[in-house]
Write a protein that holds these residues in place. Structure first.
Motif, short mmCIF file in Angstrom:
data_model
loop_
_atom_site.label_atom_id
_atom_site.label_comp_id
_atom_site.label_asym_id
_atom_site.label_seq_id
_atom_site.Cartn_x
_atom_site.Cartn_y
_atom_site.Cartn_z
N LYS A 1 -35.02 -33.48 -16.59
CA LYS A 1 -34.51 -34.47 -17.54
C LYS A 1 -35.06 -35.85 -17.22
O LYS A 1 -35.54 -36.12 -16.12
CB LYS A 1 -32.98 -34.47 -17.54
N PHE A 2 -34.99 -36.73 -18.22
CA PHE A 2 -35.50 -38.08 -18.00
C PHE A 2 -34.35 -39.07 -17.91
O PHE A 2 -33.27 -38.86 -18.44
CB PHE A 2 -36.50 -38.50 -19.08
N GLN B 1 -39.84 -37.66 -17.29
CA GLN B 1 -39.00 -37.49 -16.11
C GLN B 1 -39.69 -38.17 -14.93
O GLN B 1 -40.88 -38.51 -14.98
CB GLN B 1 -38.75 -36.01 -15.82
#
Length: 717
Positions: A382-383, A370
């Protein structure tokens, strides 16, 4: 003066010529003293500063500490660089009581007369808004737990932050050790903190008369997640929503079993000497050393499934950390600016060294990282796959390709989801998601769903792997997804039969995220990347003795060119008012990236790109850019033969180009750290040193009066 380490062949010849004289070889004399280089940028902290917390980690796990060497005062750092404990596997989802489904938030957009469904973020109050909000928030990354000191006065009153005196803390990046010195009522305290290089584990040693007096203990505290967009993921107000069970394991260890809805994990604690661990409150535990010594050490390992019965001791972890970091620094790229008169060189060197450390501990796990790494949550933890290039490319250029490859393996686990997305939208191949989590499922977004510049990244990363290891094994490992990625790219390009050309979009949001999805067509960076990606995929077919794909060649041959007006390239063919509409003069100046990160389209006019560069330089809304924009601009300046501008771009005095004392790239109050800024800096510096395919100038990104010595850095492909 610009020098770099000679080629192995040249060095061998020199070695042979000098061997009979008994003199040190030119190789030995020219080599950079890497230990001295790293240690002259040792981070020193002398006061409580919420933006100067320090971290240890191993790429898949990181632990961030305050001035005490542990996480003693987390509340003070909440709005700074928070004291996080995060791992690649630590994820949680709130119960989906409303049975929200991904399919219900899809919305159709026109794609040249055909309807294509995108997963958008619905904002008007409705079930659709609730569903898209739930799917964006879940899963989210966990804070695994606080480990701090519990210090007391003789009266039993807790020690307050303002009572911490004589602070002197150092991060030794050569060994991965944080050493923290301070005092309480004239009693000295020293804490040594390490992260194990292969386990999700920290070890710490505490030396102080406070231990012998029973005034210092170690505290574990466990929060429930917030599910918020950007925060430390710690909700301390809902103790009833999760469980923490203490399970003693012999005389010198214990397990703390954590359960949060359907998520569970273990924190295993082990210590040396006599001590006892007890529950002191809801989700809070105290490890109390017996008052017979002024030295105490412990280890704590986090695991999703259980931990080994015996944890490595402090000294074992220290030795493993020292050996691992020594190997890291002695292998791979290095840059030394010693001797450069420009005072900016020392600051740039500091940023380069600290960025290598930070990306190694935050961005070298099994998943793309992330944007705030393993420190605190942004975008729910989240990435973003469009950032994977900035997070990963530099590892390969600095000859640490194996660190990049760790996260590349994840793509194979989510390929079927990417394949399903492409089929659902009527395209071939694999359409990689934008904002995602280990599952690979896309997160609803009014922007991310329409981005496409993450699609060629897989081809770029695979090409770097091949450049590093040009073998049949490398080809066979990555070729299937290189080809399926290219299949999507070729099918996404729409053939305009009237003008006999292929176009990109709409619906499309360019990497410069200010252009409307419904009308944007042919943004320059995406055009250049499509051409490069498909051309490279064809090279892979030739390397494997497979016939070229005729359809790909047609797209390559007939792909639209970059639109221009008034002698300047436009942000998109459909953005004719690029240089008069203030909206289009901010965010990422991606028109430059088409001839910076990439070699540009074959018909690119370098004189026009130079004019565009200078116009951007003088007129762009730099306060509305991001941390990776400055290195990207430096890369364009390098290709245009403007090294002074390249250095000026890297060191441009803008808030979002701030690098904190701990090396993190500060953006704003929401993103106090931003690892794409660190990764892009390393990518740009690699290019400025080693150049790019077709370059014939030494150190093309640095002025001639800079002294630039570097080793083991590869050019851009």
């Amino acid at each position: 003066m610009n020098t770099h380490f000679p080629s192995p062949l040249t060095g061998l010849i020199i070695l042979c010529l000098l061997a009979s004289c008994g003199q040190p070889s030119a190789q030995e004399a020219a080599r950079i003293d890497r230990q001295a280089l790293v240690r002259r940028h040792t981070v020193v902290v002398k006061k409580i500063d919420p933006l100067s917390s320090l971290s240890v980690g191993n790429g898949a796990f990181a632990f961030t500490v305050d001035v005490t060497g542990l996480q003693t005062f987390p509340d003070l750092y909440t709005e700074g660089v928070p004291l996080g404990t995060q791992s690649s596997w630590g994820w949680h989802s709130f119960p989906n009581t409303e049975k929200f489904r991904f399919e219900e938030i899809l919305k159709e957009y026109d794609y040249h007369g055909r309807k294509v469904a995108y997963d958008v973020q619905w904002k008007e109050p409705s079930r659709l808004a609730q569903a898209s909000d739930y799917l964006r928030r879940n899963p989210h990354r966990l804070h695994l737990g606080i480990i701090g000191l519990a210090m007391f006065h003789a009266s039993g009153a807790p020690v307050l932050p303002e009572e911490i005196k004589d602070i002197h803390q150092e991060l030794d990046m050569w060994t991965g050790e944080i050493t923290s010195h301070f005092s309480v009522e004239d009693m000295p305290v020293e804490v040594r903190t390490f992260c194990h290089p292969e386990k999700d584990m920290i070890a710490a040693e505490i030396r102080s008369p406070m231990v012998a007096k029973g005034l210092l203990k170690v505290k574990w505290a466990f929060p429930y997640p917030t599910g918020a967009h950007s925060d430390n993921a710690s909700d301390w107000s809902v103790a009833e929503k999760h469980q923490s069970f203490l399970i003693p394991e012999g005389e010198n260890s214990a397990n703390i079993l954590r359960t949060l809805d359907s998520t569970s994990y273990i924190a295993r604690v082990a210590w040396e000497g006599n001590a006892a661990i007890d529950e002191s409150g809801a989700h809070t535990f105290l490890l109390s050393p017996e008052s017979d010594t002024d030295r105490f050490s412990f280890s704590c390992m986090f695991s999703p499934e259980g931990a080994p019965n015996t944890l490595p001791s402090l000294e074992e972890t220290a030795q493993n950390s020292q050996a691992s970091w020594k190997a890291f620094w002695e292998n791979g790229g290095v840059v030394d600016f010693t001797g450069t008169a420009d005072s900016a060189a020392a600051e740039l060197e500091r940023r380069v060294v600290l960025s290598q450390y930070l990306t190694a501990i935050q961005c070298a796990g099994p998943y793309p990282p992330q944007e705030t790494g393993l420190t605190y949550n942004s975008w729910y933890g989240k990435f973003h796959l469009e950032m994977h290039a900035w997070h990963g490319v530099h590892f390969a250029l600095w000859n640490r390709t194996h660190l990049m490859e760790k996260s590349m393996d994840w793509y194979s686990t989510v390929a079927e989801i990417a394949r399903h997305t492409a089929r659902r939208q009527g395209f071939a191949g694999l359409r990689w998601s934008k904002m995602t989590d280990p599952s690979g499922r896309d997160s609803p977004s009014s922007v991310g769903a329409f981005l496409i510049w993450q699609q060629p990244h897989y081809i770029y990363l695979a090409e770097l792997c091949y450049q590093n290891q040009p073998s049949q094994e490398t080809l066979e490992k990555y070729a299937p997804f290189v080809f399926e990625t290219a299949e999507f790219m070729a099918s996404y390009a729409w053939y305009d039969s009237v003008k006999n050309r292929y176009v990109l979009g709409p619906a499309l949001i360019a990497a410069q995220e200010r252009l409307p999805a419904e009308t944007t067509m042919n943004p320059p960076f995406e055009l250049a990347y499509w051409h490069w990606g498909l051309t490279t995929a064809q090279k892979w077919r030739e390397r494997m003795s497979i016939p070229r794909e005729e359809n790909w060649d047609q797209v390559i041959k007939k792909l639209s060119g970059m639109a221009s007006r008034g002698g300047l390239y436009l942000a998109a063919e459909t953005a004719e008012d690029t240089w008069t509409n203030p909206r289009y003069m901010g965010d990422h100046p991606m028109v430059l990236g088409a001839f910076g990160m990439l070699p540009g389209l074959p018909n690119l006019d370098t004189a026009m790109m130079r004019s565009t560069f200078l116009h951007v330089w003088d007129n762009w809304q730099w306060e509305h850019t991001w941390g990776w924009d400055y290195p990207m601009v430096a890369m364009t300046a390098t290709r245009l033969g403007m090294p002074e501008k390249a250095v000026d771009a890297l060191l441009m005095k803008q808030q979002k180009n701030t690098f904190l004392p701990n090396g993190h790239n500060y953006q704003d109050q929401r993103l106090r750290i931003y690892l794409p800024g660190n990764g892009s800096l390393l990518t740009a510096v690699a290019m400025m040193c080693a150049g790019y395919e077709g370059a014939n100038t030494d150190n093309p990104g640095f002025p001639k009066d800079w002294v630039v010595r570097w080793e083991d850095i590869d050019p851009l492909p």
